[in-house]
Design an enzyme around this catalytic site. Structure first.
Site, PDB file in Angstrom:
ATOM      1  N   THR A   1       0.834  -1.213   0.000  1.00 58.87           N
ATOM      2  CA  THR A   1       0.000   0.000   0.000  1.00 58.87           C
ATOM      3  C   THR A   1       0.871   1.265   0.000  1.00 58.87           C
ATOM      4  O   THR A   1       0.745   2.121  -0.881  1.00 58.87           O
ATOM      5  CB  THR A   1      -0.916   0.002   1.256  1.00 58.87           C
ATOM      6  OG1 THR A   1      -1.678  -1.206   1.257  1.00 58.87           O
ATOM      7  CG2 THR A   1      -1.852   1.189   1.264  1.00 58.87           C
TER       8      THR A   1
ATOM      9  N   ALA B   1      14.440  19.526  -3.449  1.00 64.52           N
ATOM     10  CA  ALA B   1      15.523  18.782  -2.787  1.00 64.52           C
ATOM     11  C   ALA B   1      16.905  19.252  -3.246  1.00 64.52           C
ATOM     12  O   ALA B   1      17.900  19.055  -2.550  1.00 64.52           O
ATOM     13  CB  ALA B   1      15.373  17.288  -3.067  1.00 64.52           C
TER      14      ALA B   1
ATOM     15  N   GLU C   1       8.686  10.158   9.621  1.00 62.47           N
ATOM     16  CA  GLU C   1       7.489  11.019   9.637  1.00 62.47           C
ATOM     17  C   GLU C   1       6.208  10.214   9.386  1.00 62.47           C
ATOM     18  O   GLU C   1       5.171  10.469  10.008  1.00 62.47           O
ATOM     19  CB  GLU C   1       7.642  12.105   8.558  1.00 62.47           C
ATOM     20  CG  GLU C   1       6.493  13.065   8.473  1.00 62.47           C
ATOM     21  CD  GLU C   1       6.337  13.933   9.714  1.00 62.47           C
ATOM     22  OE1 GLU C   1       7.210  14.779   9.964  1.00 62.47           O
ATOM     23  OE2 GLU C   1       5.346  13.748  10.444  1.00 62.47           O
TER      24      GLU C   1
ATOM     25  N   VAL D   1       3.802   8.267  12.218  1.00 61.27           N
ATOM     26  CA  VAL D   1       2.789   8.843  13.110  1.00 61.27           C
ATOM     27  C   VAL D   1       1.809   9.693  12.307  1.00 61.27           C
ATOM     28  O   VAL D   1       2.205  10.650  11.639  1.00 61.27           O
ATOM     29  CB  VAL D   1       3.433   9.704  14.219  1.00 61.27           C
ATOM     30  CG1 VAL D   1       2.359  10.236  15.160  1.00 61.27           C
ATOM     31  CG2 VAL D   1       4.469   8.906  15.001  1.00 61.27           C
TER      32      VAL D   1
ATOM     33  N   GLY E   1       0.074   9.226   9.588  1.00 66.39           N
ATOM     34  CA  GLY E   1       0.113   9.171   8.114  1.00 66.39           C
ATOM     35  C   GLY E   1       0.651  10.424   7.463  1.00 66.39           C
ATOM     36  O   GLY E   1       1.826  10.764   7.608  1.00 66.39           O
TER      37      GLY E   1
ATOM     38  N   ILE F   1       0.015  13.607   8.031  1.00 61.60           N
ATOM     39  CA  ILE F   1       0.147  14.847   8.820  1.00 61.60           C
ATOM     40  C   ILE F   1       1.612  15.007   9.248  1.00 61.60           C
ATOM     41  O   ILE F   1       2.173  14.098   9.846  1.00 61.60           O
ATOM     42  CB  ILE F   1      -0.734  14.802  10.096  1.00 61.60           C
ATOM     43  CG1 ILE F   1      -2.185  14.488   9.751  1.00 61.60           C
ATOM     44  CG2 ILE F   1      -0.616  16.108  10.871  1.00 61.60           C
ATOM     45  CD1 ILE F   1      -3.083  14.298  10.972  1.00 61.60           C
TER      46      ILE F   1
ATOM     47  N   LYS G   1       2.364   4.969  18.090  1.00 58.97           N
ATOM     48  CA  LYS G   1       2.516   6.347  17.602  1.00 58.97           C
ATOM     49  C   LYS G   1       2.661   7.328  18.773  1.00 58.97           C
ATOM     50  O   LYS G   1       3.461   8.261  18.719  1.00 58.97           O
ATOM     51  CB  LYS G   1       1.307   6.717  16.742  1.00 58.97           C
ATOM     52  CG  LYS G   1       1.220   5.893  15.457  1.00 58.97           C
ATOM     53  CD  LYS G   1      -0.147   6.012  14.820  1.00 58.97           C
ATOM     54  CE  LYS G   1      -0.246   5.215  13.536  1.00 58.97           C
ATOM     55  NZ  LYS G   1      -1.609   5.050  13.065  1.00 58.97           N
TER      56      LYS G   1
ATOM     57  N   GLY H   1      -3.462   5.313   4.444  1.00 58.63           N
ATOM     58  CA  GLY H   1      -3.735   5.222   3.008  1.00 58.63           C
ATOM     59  C   GLY H   1      -2.460   5.403   2.193  1.00 58.63           C
ATOM     60  O   GLY H   1      -1.454   5.901   2.685  1.00 58.63           O
TER      61      GLY H   1
END
Ligand code: NDP
Ligand code: HSE
Length: 436
Positions: free
Chosen positions: A13, A33, A129, A132, A134, A136, A205, A302
């Site tokens: 996923t 970047a 990142e 925790v 997803g 955000i 999380k 997701g």
């Protein structure tokens, strides 16, 4: 400048979302970047599907060790999940001098201290990142945006699956199992969905956020964890009548005696923004002494929302790859030598308010007995609801909201209430937070 080379472990996923978003937005990402970021190698057990997902554009292998040992790879993204193999691969990648990005909260919450130590010794970055909430950017907010603050507390809806289940059950009257299956189909649930519904994923999380907020080592084993499986539709209804919503909250708070670290169903006033976070959405409230209350909201699970966070880490690493390790942002926000040993409080020492539901005989004096027990324990009642017994019924429900008291105190009072001959069965207790 030549592109930074990335090896991807697991193209499920989140892995497929990462591949697709990186490809779709490659130009814009490279402009940010400072150089291109290119997935050149993918490991997955299903090599046929992996080749299809990557349009035959990258090298696909079925042995993840080939990726972590490949000298051309600069960054390894671990998106397999679990603690065993994932830990082994992450430590091997670090030992081989590669930076690591992972969305694996279970791994960071349980083995983070060991992983960060190994990474520090090797001078490489470990970024998480996506682990925790997803999509955000809450790790970035806590670690960098709020760095001026003494964080006082964090309260978050940090598991999309359970929030989705609670919302669908309340709004559509659907059964728990039906909604859980839908969450699995949509790719929100963990490989083992008991992690979601029993609160373990949220506790992973929360453990990570507490470490970053308070500068303590990750200590998942000290977290108090309760899921949503014991919640009853009756309690959701009574809570609504009293002006509250029930959410699975992760709460961590710095107190004079130590740090609270707890996940459990919680009543929140229905007027609060966070009480209205529905479906698989996540929201995290953070209170800092300078900034006051802040709220972060977005998709907590997701494919592409999580990929958004994975790629943000890739960009951060790409920008900092040539910087001295001491000039990078510390893994857990605080410099490794400045970590604190503040204890995590056992749940019995936590102070909060409570919702109590008891099924009682509809007789004079029952309420007086219950209130006497609470008064003797110095627990004051904030609100009460007593249902009229239905036609022909001799028993009824009493619902009480208490003011703040210590968990050990309410537990002792509940034991006395349950011992009353007029009280039927056990007392349902749900914690309540005003979050104001
Ligand atoms: P998936 O199960 O969808 O993907 C995992 C992939 O890894 C699968 O393609 C699987 O292949 C592959 N895999 C398994 N074992 C190996 C192995 N030994 N070598 C190589 N590949 C392997 O999981 P997700 O993408 O949902 O989750 C990945 C991680 O991201 C987990 O840590 C999860 O907790 C985390 N996460 C997930 C979110 C989500 O919304 N799904 C959000 C935030 C974090 P196969 O299918 O053939 O077994
Ligand atoms: N299973 C997790 C959830 C995935 O439902 O929130 C995102 O971490």
């Amino acid at each position: 400048m030549k592109s930074i080379k990335v090896g991807l472990l697991g193209i499920g996923t989140v892995g497929s979302g990462t591949f697709n978003v990186l490809k779709r937005n490659q130009e814009e990402i490279a402009r940010r970047a400072g150089r291109g970021i290119e997935i050149t190698m993918v490991a997955d057990l299903n090599t046929e599907r992996a080749t299809e997902l990557t349009n035959g554009e990258v090298k696909v292998v079925n042995d993840a060790n080939l990726v972590v040992n490949d000298p051309d790879i600069d960054i390894v993204i671990e998106l397999i999940g679990g603690y065993g193999l994932a830990k082994d691969l992450v430590l091997k990648a670090i030992a081989n001098g590669k930076h690591v990005v992972t969305a694996n909260k279970a791994l960071i919450a349980t083995h983070g201290n060991e992983i960060f130590k190994a990474a520090q010794e090797k001078g490489v970055m470990v970024a998480f990142e996506a682990a925790v909430a997803g999509g955000i950017p809450i790790i970035k907010a806590l670690r960098e945006g709020l760095t001026a603050n003494r964080i006082q507390w964090i309260a978050g809806i940090i598991n999309g699956t359970t929030n989705f289940i609670l919302s669908e059950m309340r709004d559509k009257g659907l059964d728990f199992d039906v909604v859980l299956k839908e969450a699995q189909r949509l790719g929100y649930a963990e490989a083992d969905p008991t992690f979601d519904i029993e609160g373990v994923d949220a506790a992973h999380k929360l453990t990570i956020m507490a470490s970053i907020a308070f500068g303590i080592p990750v200590q998942f084993d000290k977290a108090h964890v309760e899921g949503i499986t014991k919640l009853q539709a009756t309690d959701i209804r009574y809570a609504e009548q009293l002006g509250y919503r029930i959410k699975l909250l992760g709460i961590t708070r710095q107190t004079a005696n130590g740090i609270e670290l707890r996940v459990h169903p919680t009543l929140i006033p229905s007027g609060r923004l966070i009480a209205n976070v529905e479906g698989a959405m996540n929201a995290v409230m953070v209170r800092g002494d300078a900034v006051g209350e802040t709220l972060y909201y977005g998709k907590g699970a997701g494919s592409e929302p999580t990929a958004s966070a994975v790629i943000a880490d890739l960009v951060d690493i790409t920008r900092l790859a040539t910087a001295d390790p001491e000039h990078r942002v510390p893994y857990l926000a605080f410099q490794p030598h400045a970590m604190a040993s503040t204890p995590v409080l056992p749940i019995q020492d936590v102070t909060t308010s409570y919702y109590l539901r008891m099924h009682v005989a509809d007789k004079p004096g029952v309420l007086a007995d219950v209130t006497r027990i609470l008064a003797d324990s110095s627990i004051s009642i904030d609100a009460m609801l007593q249902k009229e017994p239905s036609e022909g019924e001799t028993q009824t429900d009493i619902i009480m909201l208490t003011h703040q008291t210590q968990e050990r105190n309410i537990e002792a009072a509940i034991a006395k209430i349950e011992a009353l001959s007029t009280v039927v069965g056990t007392v349902m207790k749900i914690r309540l937070e005003e979050l104001g």
